[in-house]
Design a protein around this motif. Structure first.
Motif, PDB file in Angstrom:
ATOM      1  N   THR A   1      -1.763  -6.568  -0.820  1.00 30.84           N
ATOM      2  CA  THR A   1      -0.632  -7.194  -0.166  1.00 30.84           C
ATOM      3  C   THR A   1      -0.344  -8.575  -0.753  1.00 30.84           C
ATOM      4  OG1 THR A   1       0.274  -7.824   1.996  1.00 30.84           O
ATOM      5  CG2 THR A   1      -2.058  -8.248   1.648  1.00 30.84           C
ATOM      6  N   GLY A   2       0.877  -9.018  -0.599  1.00 30.03           N
ATOM      7  CA  GLY A   2       1.255 -10.336  -1.104  1.00 30.03           C
ATOM      8  C   GLY A   2       1.241 -10.396  -2.616  1.00 30.03           C
ATOM      9  N   ASP A   3       0.956 -11.572  -3.150  1.00 29.92           N
ATOM     10  CA  ASP A   3       0.846 -11.728  -4.599  1.00 29.92           C
ATOM     11  C   ASP A   3      -0.487 -11.201  -5.089  1.00 29.92           C
ATOM     12  OD1 ASP A   3       3.312 -13.001  -4.718  1.00 29.92           O
ATOM     13  OD2 ASP A   3       2.410 -14.955  -4.294  1.00 29.92           O
ATOM     14  N   VAL A   4      -0.511 -10.703  -6.309  1.00 32.03           N
ATOM     15  CA  VAL A   4      -1.762 -10.266  -6.909  1.00 32.03           C
ATOM     16  C   VAL A   4      -2.464 -11.502  -7.449  1.00 32.03           C
ATOM     17  CG1 VAL A   4      -2.864  -8.707  -8.540  1.00 32.03           C
ATOM     18  CG2 VAL A   4      -0.685  -8.099  -7.545  1.00 32.03           C
ATOM     19  N   VAL A   5      -3.171 -12.166  -6.576  1.00 28.44           N
ATOM     20  CA  VAL A   5      -3.844 -13.396  -6.965  1.00 28.44           C
ATOM     21  C   VAL A   5      -5.339 -13.155  -7.106  1.00 28.44           C
ATOM     22  CG1 VAL A   5      -2.114 -14.855  -5.868  1.00 28.44           C
ATOM     23  CG2 VAL A   5      -4.072 -14.083  -4.534  1.00 28.44           C
ATOM     24  N   CYS A   6      -5.986 -14.103  -7.705  1.00 29.40           N
ATOM     25  CA  CYS A   6      -7.426 -14.062  -7.889  1.00 29.40           C
ATOM     26  C   CYS A   6      -7.996 -15.320  -7.216  1.00 29.40           C
ATOM     27  CB  CYS A   6      -7.731 -14.059  -9.387  1.00 29.40           C
ATOM     28  SG  CYS A   6      -9.470 -13.959  -9.811  1.00 29.40           S
TER      29      CYS A   6
ATOM     30  N   ASN B   1      -7.896   3.873  -1.188  1.00 27.37           N
ATOM     31  CA  ASN B   1      -6.535   4.355  -0.963  1.00 27.37           C
ATOM     32  C   ASN B   1      -5.948   3.590   0.215  1.00 27.37           C
ATOM     33  OD1 ASN B   1      -4.172   5.671  -0.440  1.00 27.37           O
ATOM     34  ND2 ASN B   1      -5.041   7.711  -0.313  1.00 27.37           N
ATOM     35  N   TRP B   2      -5.240   2.509  -0.090  1.00 23.82           N
ATOM     36  CA  TRP B   2      -4.649   1.669   0.949  1.00 23.82           C
ATOM     37  C   TRP B   2      -3.141   1.884   1.075  1.00 23.82           C
ATOM     38  CZ3 TRP B   2      -8.274  -1.796  -1.963  1.00 23.82           C
ATOM     39  CH2 TRP B   2      -9.476  -1.992  -1.265  1.00 23.82           C
ATOM     40  N   SER B   3      -2.682   3.069   0.721  1.00 22.90           N
ATOM     41  CA  SER B   3      -1.244   3.329   0.724  1.00 22.90           C
ATOM     42  C   SER B   3      -0.628   3.178   2.112  1.00 22.90           C
ATOM     43  CB  SER B   3      -0.964   4.735   0.178  1.00 22.90           C
ATOM     44  OG  SER B   3      -1.710   5.716   0.893  1.00 22.90           O
ATOM     45  N   ALA B   4      -1.415   3.361   3.169  1.00 23.52           N
ATOM     46  CA  ALA B   4      -0.891   3.241   4.529  1.00 23.52           C
ATOM     47  C   ALA B   4      -0.686   1.798   4.948  1.00 23.52           C
ATOM     48  CB  ALA B   4      -1.831   3.935   5.515  1.00 23.52           C
ATOM     49  N   GLU B   5      -1.303   0.854   4.237  1.00 27.90           N
ATOM     50  CA  GLU B   5      -1.244  -0.545   4.641  1.00 27.90           C
ATOM     51  C   GLU B   5      -0.607  -1.467   3.606  1.00 27.90           C
ATOM     52  OE1 GLU B   5      -4.847  -1.490   7.615  1.00 27.90           O
ATOM     53  OE2 GLU B   5      -5.463  -1.328   5.527  1.00 27.90           O
ATOM     54  N   SER B   6      -0.538  -1.045   2.367  1.00 29.18           N
ATOM     55  CA  SER B   6      -0.143  -1.952   1.290  1.00 29.18           C
ATOM     56  C   SER B   6       1.362  -2.117   1.171  1.00 29.18           C
ATOM     57  CB  SER B   6      -0.704  -1.448  -0.040  1.00 29.18           C
ATOM     58  OG  SER B   6      -0.337  -2.309  -1.099  1.00 29.18           O
ATOM     59  N   ASP B   7       1.798  -3.372   0.940  1.00 27.23           N
ATOM     60  CA  ASP B   7       3.200  -3.623   0.637  1.00 27.23           C
ATOM     61  C   ASP B   7       3.378  -3.956  -0.841  1.00 27.23           C
ATOM     62  OD1 ASP B   7       2.098  -6.131   0.412  1.00 27.23           O
ATOM     63  OD2 ASP B   7       3.362  -7.088   1.924  1.00 27.23           O
TER      64      ASP B   7
END
Length: 381
Positions: free
Chosen positions: A215-220, A272-278
């Motif tokens: 979710t959000g930005d792909v940050v590290c 598999n976070w397809s149900a939660e990921s934006d």
């Protein structure tokens, strides 16, 4: 003499019938927080405060795991739908099993839970503060529901074994719990004992990143301290660089610190976070995962700023591990896989896939399908 034998047999049958008719006996459980909880054992109606505890409960009860479960949290469906599908495939009726929210999030309905008349509610340790601040335990107790804390996540080294034993008590499967623990410890020892015999060996620096791309930005760089996956890295013969900075279970590593540390291996956790990921840039690994798709996602995450210049990325030591290993006492599987990645010659004969398949056949009522790990190919492969 013959009448005497028949009499003894008849007496034994009567005694067995009487015992079978007796209710569960009152007992005391000490949970992982040290709380003493009085409850009749084995429990006849159990509400799982985290559905992912099914990974242990099923190992203890096998085909009968859902006989006494009257409801569970909705996290298995949301956070681990591949495992949920495996259990629905084997037990289709569980699609109708009542599901509940998470107490710390405020979406758990105590009234709906009470209607199911559970004797016990199992909760994860990280929910303790929210549960106690809300007075939940007292409210549940007034409805005849005992609360028992388990922990496979915050400090699994200290609490996993105890938590398995508690579930063994609740489900009337103490012997199976002991068998589970012994198997788990023996599989970990295959790695740790060999490392001890090897003496002084170079420990590669390892960065393990917690669930990027949901979710959000792909940050590290969300990572693990000395517990959980951080400890698994150490037990497998690596050095977890997160432990140099993060002292709790989870924490953030500054991207500049990652570049300076220049790890030999990068491991990211995925599921598999397809149900939660934006965002849908997570690496989906787990039961039956698509290996090519997992590699593509993993390759994409290595294009983030700072990663292309890392030694691990240049040399092709980039991997993904099933995130849900962090909340179940199945850590013997990633420990074996990490050991093969870190010390391939020393652990050439260890096969984590074979181990996990054997574990399923020995303990679980669902079939095994590979897909719990992924690696990018090395240069030239």
């Amino acid at each position: 003499m013959r009448m005497s034998i028949f009499g003894k047999i008849a007496s034994a049958m009567v005694a067995a019938l009487v015992l079978a008719a007796l209710p569960a006996s009152a007992a005391e459980i000490i949970d992982v927080t040290g709380r003493r909880v009085e409850i009749a054992l084995p429990a006849k109606r159990v509400l799982l405060g985290e559905a992912r505890q099914i990974h242990v409960a099923a190992a203890l009860k096998g085909e009968h795991v859902f006989d006494t479960i009257v409801g569970w949290r909705d996290d298995l469906l949301k956070k681990d739908p591949d495992s949920y599908a495996a259990y629905v495939e084997r037990f289709p009726e569980i699609e109708k099993l009542p599901r509940f929210g998470y107490i710390p999030s405020g979406d758990f309905s105590l009234e709906a839970a009470i209607a199911l008349k559970p004797e016990v509610l199992t909760l994860n340790l990280e929910a303790q503060q929210a549960v106690e601040e809300s007075g939940f335990i007292e409210k549940a107790a007034s409805a005849g529901i005992a609360v028992v804390y388990l922990d496979f996540r915050v400090d699994p080294a200290a609490n996993s074994e105890k938590s398995v034993e508690i579930l063994g008590q609740l489900f009337g499967a103490e012997a199976k719990a002991r068998e589970f623990i012994d198997y788990r410890n023996a599989q970990i020892a295959l790695v740790t004992d060999r490392l001890k015999k090897a003496g002084e060996i170079a420990r590669p620096k390892v960065f393990i990143e917690r669930s990027p791309g949901i979710t959000g930005d792909v940050v590290c760089c969300r990572t693990f301290g000395p517990a959980n996956f951080g400890k698994m890295v150490e037990e497998a013969g690596g050095h977890n660089i997160g432990s140099d900075v993060v002292k709790g279970t989870f924490g953030d590593l500054n991207p500049e610190q990652l570049i300076v540390s220049d790890p030999d291996h990068v491991i990211i956790t995925g599921s598999n976070w397809s149900a939660e990921s934006d965002l849908n840039q997570f690496v989906s690994v787990g039961r039956g995962a698509d290996a090519a798709a997992a590699e593509d996602r993993l390759r994409g995450l290595m294009q983030r700023p700072g990663f292309p210049g890392l030694k691990a990325v240049k040399e092709g030591n980039v991997h993904a591990v099933w995130h849900q290993f962090y909340g179940a006492p199945y850590e013997f599987i990633p420990i074996q896989q990490f050991a093969k990645w870190f010390h391939p010659e020393l652990f050439a004969d260890i096969d984590p896939d074979r181990t996990f398949r054997e574990f399923h056949e020995k303990f679980l009522p669902v079939t095994y399908r590979a897909g719990y790990f992924a690696s990018l190919p090395k240069s030239g492969e």
